[in-house]
Design a protein around this motif. Sequence first.
Motif, short mmCIF file in Angstrom:
data_model
loop_
_atom_site.label_atom_id
_atom_site.label_comp_id
_atom_site.label_asym_id
_atom_site.label_seq_id
_atom_site.Cartn_x
_atom_site.Cartn_y
_atom_site.Cartn_z
N GLN A 27 0.88 -0.73 0.31
CA GLN A 27 0.11 -0.03 -0.10
C GLN A 27 0.98 1.24 0.51
O GLN A 27 1.85 1.60 0.82
CB GLN A 27 -1.33 0.19 1.39
N THR A 28 0.20 2.29 -0.49
CA THR A 28 0.95 3.16 -1.12
C THR A 28 0.90 4.68 0.25
O THR A 28 1.66 5.52 0.71
CB THR A 28 0.21 4.50 -2.16
N GLU A 29 0.25 3.86 1.17
CA GLU A 29 -0.37 4.98 2.18
C GLU A 29 -0.31 3.57 4.06
O GLU A 29 -0.31 2.74 3.41
CB GLU A 29 -1.52 5.70 3.14
N LYS A 91 -2.94 -1.64 -4.87
CA LYS A 91 -2.16 -0.71 -4.04
C LYS A 91 -2.64 0.39 -3.04
O LYS A 91 -1.96 1.31 -2.44
CB LYS A 91 -0.49 -0.76 -4.08
N HIS A 92 -2.89 1.56 -4.00
CA HIS A 92 -3.79 2.18 -3.72
C HIS A 92 -5.17 2.57 -2.87
O HIS A 92 -6.05 3.25 -2.30
CB HIS A 92 -4.28 3.07 -5.07
N GLU A 95 -4.76 4.26 0.48
CA GLU A 95 -4.64 6.05 -0.17
C GLU A 95 -5.97 6.40 0.05
O GLU A 95 -6.71 7.83 -0.26
CB GLU A 95 -3.58 6.26 -1.07
N GLU A 96 -6.63 6.03 -1.45
CA GLU A 96 -8.24 6.36 -2.06
C GLU A 96 -9.02 6.36 -0.67
O GLU A 96 -10.20 7.64 -0.43
CB GLU A 96 -8.78 5.02 -2.75
#
Length: 259
Positions: A27-29, A91-92, A95-96
């Motif tokens: 994950q990006t976050e 992966k987002h 983030e979303e």
Amino acid sequence: MGVHTFVICAYQKSPYLLSCIRSLKSQTENTEIICTTSTPSAWLTEIMEKQGIPLYVREGESDIQADWNFAIEKAEGEFVTIAHQDDMYGKHYVEELKKSYERWPDMTVFMTDAVTIKNGNVQRWSLKELVKKTLRLPLRFHGLADREAVKKSGLLLGNPVMCPSCAYRKNYLPDPIFHSEYRYALDWDCMVDLAKWPGRFVCVEKPLLYYRIHDGAATKVCIENHRRETEERQMFERFWPEPVVEFLMKFYKKASQEW
């Protein structure tokens, strides 16, 4: 307490578990990742130790509803996603979720679109998925999706919400969140109930879940023993007269053949 937790709800020995874990760690976050199970084993313990993921064991007989509620209970994040061990996440995803929460602070349920994986192949388009996208349309009008009528409108012709894509805001929803008499339709039953509670459903129509269909899936078992048909009929009977129910069930029987 963080914003979000992924809880891997592990059952027996899934060959797809490591793929699920990798997607959560990509994950990006930042997000908390934990694992819960009602079928503990040395194999599962070893994997979670190697991956650095806390493992919590629920005592008692395995049960989807009890397992899911236990998973939510163990999570520390404000929003909790029950990650099915066979699935993967884009992966987002987190983030979303965080973007949506910043835009809509009263968000109680976050959900996304999904891509189906069947027999190892990605299925991006099907009539079934197109219907689900259409039914989710009211939930994409985020400015109106805090109203009970709008939240329920997307659930009257079936359940278009991909349960593993959902993140629940645990402290703003009933405890336990899942309290249904059903086994297959418990997520649909739950969403209808959650629509009555204050707060906003936010649907991000992006394919941030990779949903795997295989012979060992609980949904497959429910179809084979006709539980799905019985429970879906009972759900439709809440909203529609018998002639409409019969029409809808014909459509759903055809859809189940995709399995």
